[in-house]
Enzyme design. Structure first.
Site, PDB file in Angstrom:
ATOM      1  N   GLU A 266      -8.048   3.625  -5.763  1.00 39.42           N
ATOM      2  CA  GLU A 266      -7.603   4.842  -5.076  1.00 39.42           C
ATOM      3  C   GLU A 266      -8.351   6.060  -5.602  1.00 39.42           C
ATOM      4  O   GLU A 266      -8.663   6.981  -4.850  1.00 39.42           O
ATOM      5  CB  GLU A 266      -6.092   5.039  -5.249  1.00 39.42           C
ATOM      6  CG  GLU A 266      -5.262   3.960  -4.590  1.00 39.42           C
ATOM      7  CD  GLU A 266      -5.620   3.736  -3.126  1.00 39.42           C
ATOM      8  OE1 GLU A 266      -5.786   4.718  -2.385  1.00 39.42           O
ATOM      9  OE2 GLU A 266      -5.743   2.563  -2.730  1.00 39.42           O
ATOM     10  N   TRP A 269     -11.385   6.104  -3.675  1.00 39.65           N
ATOM     11  CA  TRP A 269     -11.238   6.629  -2.300  1.00 39.65           C
ATOM     12  C   TRP A 269     -11.430   8.149  -2.305  1.00 39.65           C
ATOM     13  O   TRP A 269     -12.052   8.716  -1.413  1.00 39.65           O
ATOM     14  CB  TRP A 269      -9.838   6.328  -1.738  1.00 39.65           C
ATOM     15  CG  TRP A 269      -9.748   5.078  -0.912  1.00 39.65           C
ATOM     16  CD1 TRP A 269      -9.097   3.928  -1.262  1.00 39.65           C
ATOM     17  CD2 TRP A 269     -10.289   4.842   0.409  1.00 39.65           C
ATOM     18  NE1 TRP A 269      -9.206   3.006  -0.230  1.00 39.65           N
ATOM     19  CE2 TRP A 269      -9.924   3.541   0.801  1.00 39.65           C
ATOM     20  CE3 TRP A 269     -11.043   5.626   1.297  1.00 39.65           C
ATOM     21  CZ2 TRP A 269     -10.287   2.995   2.032  1.00 39.65           C
ATOM     22  CZ3 TRP A 269     -11.402   5.082   2.524  1.00 39.65           C
ATOM     23  CH2 TRP A 269     -11.035   3.785   2.879  1.00 39.65           C
ATOM     24  N   TRP A 297      -7.014  14.106  24.474  1.00 39.53           N
ATOM     25  CA  TRP A 297      -5.717  14.101  23.796  1.00 39.53           C
ATOM     26  C   TRP A 297      -4.644  14.629  24.747  1.00 39.53           C
ATOM     27  O   TRP A 297      -4.913  15.523  25.564  1.00 39.53           O
ATOM     28  CB  TRP A 297      -5.776  14.976  22.541  1.00 39.53           C
ATOM     29  CG  TRP A 297      -6.775  14.535  21.518  1.00 39.53           C
ATOM     30  CD1 TRP A 297      -7.985  15.130  21.247  1.00 39.53           C
ATOM     31  CD2 TRP A 297      -6.675  13.422  20.619  1.00 39.53           C
ATOM     32  NE1 TRP A 297      -8.629  14.449  20.231  1.00 39.53           N
ATOM     33  CE2 TRP A 297      -7.859  13.401  19.828  1.00 39.53           C
ATOM     34  CE3 TRP A 297      -5.718  12.430  20.399  1.00 39.53           C
ATOM     35  CZ2 TRP A 297      -8.096  12.444  18.836  1.00 39.53           C
ATOM     36  CZ3 TRP A 297      -5.959  11.478  19.413  1.00 39.53           C
ATOM     37  CH2 TRP A 297      -7.132  11.492  18.648  1.00 39.53           C
ATOM     38  N   ASN A 332       2.081   8.240   0.307  1.00 37.18           N
ATOM     39  CA  ASN A 332       0.881   7.853   1.061  1.00 37.18           C
ATOM     40  C   ASN A 332       1.178   6.956   2.257  1.00 37.18           C
ATOM     41  O   ASN A 332       0.660   7.168   3.355  1.00 37.18           O
ATOM     42  CB  ASN A 332      -0.125   7.160   0.143  1.00 37.18           C
ATOM     43  CG  ASN A 332      -1.354   6.700   0.909  1.00 37.18           C
ATOM     44  OD1 ASN A 332      -2.035   7.512   1.524  1.00 37.18           O
ATOM     45  ND2 ASN A 332      -1.610   5.404   0.915  1.00 37.18           N
ATOM     46  N   TRP A 350      -5.807  14.979  16.064  1.00 35.18           N
ATOM     47  CA  TRP A 350      -5.537  14.928  14.621  1.00 35.18           C
ATOM     48  C   TRP A 350      -5.594  16.310  13.981  1.00 35.18           C
ATOM     49  O   TRP A 350      -4.985  16.559  12.935  1.00 35.18           O
ATOM     50  CB  TRP A 350      -6.509  13.983  13.907  1.00 35.18           C
ATOM     51  CG  TRP A 350      -7.967  14.335  14.041  1.00 35.18           C
ATOM     52  CD1 TRP A 350      -8.841  13.855  14.970  1.00 35.18           C
ATOM     53  CD2 TRP A 350      -8.741  15.242  13.219  1.00 35.18           C
ATOM     54  NE1 TRP A 350     -10.089  14.405  14.795  1.00 35.18           N
ATOM     55  CE2 TRP A 350     -10.063  15.249  13.722  1.00 35.18           C
ATOM     56  CE3 TRP A 350      -8.443  16.031  12.115  1.00 35.18           C
ATOM     57  CZ2 TRP A 350     -11.079  16.024  13.157  1.00 35.18           C
ATOM     58  CZ3 TRP A 350      -9.456  16.811  11.545  1.00 35.18           C
ATOM     59  CH2 TRP A 350     -10.751  16.794  12.065  1.00 35.18           C
ATOM     60  N   TRP A 373      -6.708  11.945   7.849  1.00 41.26           N
ATOM     61  CA  TRP A 373      -6.415  12.194   9.269  1.00 41.26           C
ATOM     62  C   TRP A 373      -7.392  11.481  10.182  1.00 41.26           C
ATOM     63  O   TRP A 373      -7.006  10.868  11.181  1.00 41.26           O
ATOM     64  CB  TRP A 373      -6.371  13.707   9.565  1.00 41.26           C
ATOM     65  CG  TRP A 373      -5.000  14.211   9.272  1.00 41.26           C
ATOM     66  CD1 TRP A 373      -4.587  14.899   8.168  1.00 41.26           C
ATOM     67  CD2 TRP A 373      -3.829  13.971  10.061  1.00 41.26           C
ATOM     68  NE1 TRP A 373      -3.237  15.110   8.221  1.00 41.26           N
ATOM     69  CE2 TRP A 373      -2.745  14.563   9.378  1.00 41.26           C
ATOM     70  CE3 TRP A 373      -3.587  13.323  11.265  1.00 41.26           C
ATOM     71  CZ2 TRP A 373      -1.435  14.509   9.865  1.00 41.26           C
ATOM     72  CZ3 TRP A 373      -2.289  13.271  11.763  1.00 41.26           C
ATOM     73  CH2 TRP A 373      -1.233  13.862  11.068  1.00 41.26           C
TER      74      TRP A 373
HETATM   75  C1  LIG Z   1      -3.066  11.696   6.855  1.00 41.57           C
HETATM   76  C2  LIG Z   1      -3.320  11.710   5.352  1.00 41.57           C
HETATM   77  C3  LIG Z   1      -3.557  12.922   4.710  1.00 41.57           C
HETATM   78  C4  LIG Z   1      -3.797  12.947   3.328  1.00 41.57           C
HETATM   79  N1  LIG Z   1      -4.036  14.164   2.724  1.00 41.57           N
HETATM   80  C5  LIG Z   1      -4.320  14.194   1.394  1.00 41.57           C
HETATM   81  C6  LIG Z   1      -4.589  15.433   0.751  1.00 41.57           C
HETATM   82  O1  LIG Z   1      -4.615  16.494   1.345  1.00 41.57           O
HETATM   83  N2  LIG Z   1      -4.836  15.414  -0.584  1.00 41.57           N
HETATM   84  C7  LIG Z   1      -4.830  14.245  -1.300  1.00 41.57           C
HETATM   85  O2  LIG Z   1      -5.056  14.269  -2.514  1.00 41.57           O
HETATM   86  N3  LIG Z   1      -4.616  13.065  -0.705  1.00 41.57           N
HETATM   87  C8  LIG Z   1      -4.345  13.004   0.611  1.00 41.57           C
HETATM   88  N4  LIG Z   1      -4.094  11.793   1.205  1.00 41.57           N
HETATM   89  C9  LIG Z   1      -4.232  10.559   0.402  1.00 41.57           C
HETATM   90  C10 LIG Z   1      -2.952  10.098  -0.313  1.00 41.57           C
HETATM   91  O3  LIG Z   1      -1.886  10.069   0.597  1.00 41.57           O
HETATM   92  C11 LIG Z   1      -2.571  10.961  -1.503  1.00 41.57           C
HETATM   93  O4  LIG Z   1      -3.689  11.133  -2.354  1.00 41.57           O
HETATM   94  C12 LIG Z   1      -1.452  10.315  -2.328  1.00 41.57           C
HETATM   95  O5  LIG Z   1      -0.322  10.103  -1.524  1.00 41.57           O
HETATM   96  C13 LIG Z   1      -1.097  11.230  -3.482  1.00 41.57           C
HETATM   97  O6  LIG Z   1      -0.040  10.690  -4.222  1.00 41.57           O
HETATM   98  P1  LIG Z   1      -0.308  10.074  -5.661  1.00 41.57           P
HETATM   99  O7  LIG Z   1      -1.057  11.026  -6.507  1.00 41.57           O
HETATM  100  O8  LIG Z   1       1.002   9.588  -6.152  1.00 41.57           O
HETATM  101  O9  LIG Z   1      -1.249   8.847  -5.294  1.00 41.57           O
HETATM  102  P2  LIG Z   1      -1.591   7.532  -6.100  1.00 41.57           P
HETATM  103  O10 LIG Z   1      -1.283   6.398  -5.229  1.00 41.57           O
HETATM  104  O11 LIG Z   1      -0.995   7.550  -7.438  1.00 41.57           O
HETATM  105  O12 LIG Z   1      -3.180   7.610  -6.183  1.00 41.57           O
HETATM  106  C14 LIG Z   1      -3.870   8.237  -7.268  1.00 41.57           C
HETATM  107  C15 LIG Z   1      -4.881   9.223  -6.790  1.00 41.57           C
HETATM  108  O13 LIG Z   1      -5.860   8.570  -5.993  1.00 41.57           O
HETATM  109  C16 LIG Z   1      -6.262   9.424  -4.920  1.00 41.57           C
HETATM  110  N5  LIG Z   1      -5.887   8.784  -3.655  1.00 41.57           N
HETATM  111  C17 LIG Z   1      -4.862   7.941  -3.429  1.00 41.57           C
HETATM  112  N6  LIG Z   1      -4.864   7.523  -2.153  1.00 41.57           N
HETATM  113  C18 LIG Z   1      -5.911   8.121  -1.562  1.00 41.57           C
HETATM  114  C19 LIG Z   1      -6.451   8.089  -0.255  1.00 41.57           C
HETATM  115  N7  LIG Z   1      -5.921   7.338   0.727  1.00 41.57           N
HETATM  116  N8  LIG Z   1      -7.526   8.845   0.004  1.00 41.57           N
HETATM  117  C20 LIG Z   1      -8.096   9.591  -0.956  1.00 41.57           C
HETATM  118  N9  LIG Z   1      -7.632   9.651  -2.211  1.00 41.57           N
HETATM  119  C21 LIG Z   1      -6.567   8.931  -2.513  1.00 41.57           C
HETATM  120  C22 LIG Z   1      -5.520  10.733  -5.092  1.00 41.57           C
HETATM  121  O14 LIG Z   1      -6.339  11.616  -5.834  1.00 41.57           O
HETATM  122  C23 LIG Z   1      -4.298  10.307  -5.896  1.00 41.57           C
HETATM  123  O15 LIG Z   1      -3.756  11.331  -6.656  1.00 41.57           O
HETATM  124  C24 LIG Z   1      -3.828  11.742   2.594  1.00 41.57           C
HETATM  125  C25 LIG Z   1      -3.585  10.528   3.258  1.00 41.57           C
HETATM  126  C26 LIG Z   1      -3.322  10.505   4.619  1.00 41.57           C
HETATM  127  C27 LIG Z   1      -3.069   9.196   5.299  1.00 41.57           C
END
Ligand SMILES: Cc1cc2nc3c(=O)[nH]c(=O)nc-3n(C[C@H](O)[C@H](O)[C@H](O)COP(=O)(O)OP(=O)(O)OC[C@H]3O[C@@H](n4cnc5c(N)ncnc54)[C@H](O)[C@@H]3O)c2cc1C
Length: 467
Positions: A266, A269, A297, A332, A350, A373
């Protein structure tokens, strides 16, 4: 003495630019409130940023120095400060959005006119854009291949904090209202380095080993919740990675070690989407993948408003949208569900969702938000194929089987059993009225909208929707 210009790296330790500024003497740390950047801010994010800046300033003051704070145009403030203190290099950590890059080139030019260099450092990512490419030398558009190279590449160790900090005081930190923002509607978690380290420590101390099993369970709430901290740089990427490596080394089982790797995936990602943004800055407003005929849309204002308010009559969607309003954060899995619902069930562009998230998420960053998105809308790099459309009811049932998460955020359903909640779309009007009269009926029929969305995408691809 060298200046370090903080932006979204609000920490003193594991900070590449700051460590370089303090390598041969005192570091002069600076933060500039730049109205051209602030106009893209939102109450939750700016509140978190101010909290983090207050702690950073305290950190410097405890060590006999200060954080120089100013409000205005960095192309004027930084050269003036550099000249006043005889500084010949200003350090900063590279920003990867178009806005950040334009700002930095303007500042570099202004400093250069006074004989001062702007040195940017690759601090926010382990591997900067361009450093991981396909065998043909192109940037990756498929995550899995990117991840394999990212995982196998050596990572730098965390940087030490500088030994000596210059004691140059600028303005007081402004308040939210002085910056033109309302108080956030949501409860904002504490910002700053201490809160970030606490989150990291508690996550690697246990939950990381269950990440693979529980990351998709919003009621368990066992993800790291580090996203606002990575957004504002209150903890460094090398610090996070080193903690995960230590966790891997002491993992109690093979499954636990695999869960650590899943978590590192992650982190990758996040880097992948930063590379995408760097090489394709237009994705902020445009589809990464344009469809031949353009997507028509549906964009129904009433439906989009119901989605924003968490009043769609799809319990998991509404729970997510209300969590966002209450906490400025959303799990997430639920982000994926609400984004799919907006773009596929409501067939809304989106960009409506991105704008709403940008306003309400404390962790909004352009790269991840846009990546998320466009993934959901089937317009992005390595996106969900357009024909794979989440069913919001079965997603709710699979990921929140006891409806614990739903009941927490949708009080109208608090006394309703999980089976009834998960079959809300199948109940008659009378049944719904008797179990939860305050909760709305589904605003659309998922099966019908699924067909319509498939037809919309087929037309966009130049195909016959009836085939
Ligand atoms: C529509 C949509 C919008 C999102 N907008 C954002 C946003 O604005 N900012 C954001 O940081 N993340 C975003 N995410 C990705 C993800 O949802 C969040 O990073 C995550 O929920 C943050 O919670 P966590 O720190 O507990 O994640 P954890 O699951 O603990 O993951 C650890 C770290 O990995 C990174 N990460 C995790 N999942 C993703 C992912 N799918 N894509 C990119 N990085 C990821 C983040 O930096 C996160 O803090 C988005 C996902 C979706 C589907």
């Amino acid at each position: 003495m060298d200046i370090h210009w903080h932006r979204d790296d609000l920490r003193a330790t594991d900070n590449d630019g700051l460590a370089a500024a303090g390598a041969d003497g005192e570091a002069l740390p600076v933060f500039v409130f730049d109205d051209r950047v602030l106009q893209h801010g939102s109450p939750p994010r700016v509140a978190f940023m101010l909290d983090s800046l207050a702690e950073l300033r305290e950190w410097y003051r405890d060590r006999g120095g200060d954080l120089y704070v100013a409000r205005g145009d960095p192309t004027a403030i930084l050269p003036d400060l550099a000249v006043e203190h005889g500084v010949d290099t200003v350090h900063c950590n590279a920003g990867y959005s178009g806005l950040a890059r334009d700002r930095d080139s303007a500042v570099a030019e202004a400093l250069d006119a006074d004989g001062v260099a702007l040195e940017d450092h690759e601090d926010a990512l382990h591997h900067e854009p361009g450093s991981i490419r396909t065998n043909d030398g192109d940037p990756y558009s498929v995550y899995t291949y990117f991840w394999k190279k990212w995982r196998d590449r050596e990572k730098a160790d965390p940087y030490d904090a500088p030994d000596a900090i210059a004691d140059v005081t600028g303005d007081e930190l402004p308040t939210l209202s002085e910056l033109g923002f309302d108080e956030p509607e949501a409860d904002i978690e504490p910002g700053g380095m201490t809160a970030a380290q606490q989150r990291l420590d508690s996550f690697v101390d246990g939950p990381i080993y269950e990440y693979e099993d529980l990351r998709d369970d919003p009621a368990a709430d066992r993800t790291s919740k580090l996203s606002a901290h990575t957004r504002w740089g209150t903890v460094g990427p090398r610090t996070i990675y080193a903690a995960t490596e230590e966790a891997a080394a002491s993992a109690p089982s093979e499954a636990a070690a695999e869960a650590v790797e899943e978590y590192q995936g992650e982190l990758a990602w996040r880097e992948f989407y930063h590379h995408v943004l760097y090489f394709h800055p237009h994705v902020v407003t445009e589809n990464y993948n344009e469809y031949e005929e353009g997507i028509e849309w549906r964009d129904d204002d009433g439906e989009i408003a119901a989605w924003r308010e968490g009043e769609t009559g799809y319990p998991i969607v509404d729970a997510g949208m209300r969590q966002l309003r209450e906490e400025a954060w959303m799990h997430n899995r639920v982000r994926m569900i609400v984004a799919s619902f907006l773009t596929k069930d409501l067939m809304a562009d989106w960009r409506h969702g991105y704008e709403h998230f940008r306003e309400h998420l404390v962790d909004h960053n352009t790269a991840n938000d846009n990546g998320g998105w466009q993934w959901a809308a089937s317009t992005g790099t390595d996106a969900q194929p357009y024909f794979r459309i989440f069913n919001p009811m079965s997603q709710g049932e699979r990921h929140d089987p006891d409806a614990e998460y739903i009941r927490e955020y949708v009080p109208e359903l608090a006394g309703v059993d999980a089976d009834t909640i998960h079959s809300w779309h199948e109940l008659s009007e009378g049944e719904r009225e008797s179990v939860a009269p305050e909760y709305p009926a589904p605003i659309v029929d998922h099966s019908e909208r699924r067909e319509q969305a498939l037809a919309m995408f087929k037309r966009a691809r130049g195909e016959d929707p009836d085939e």
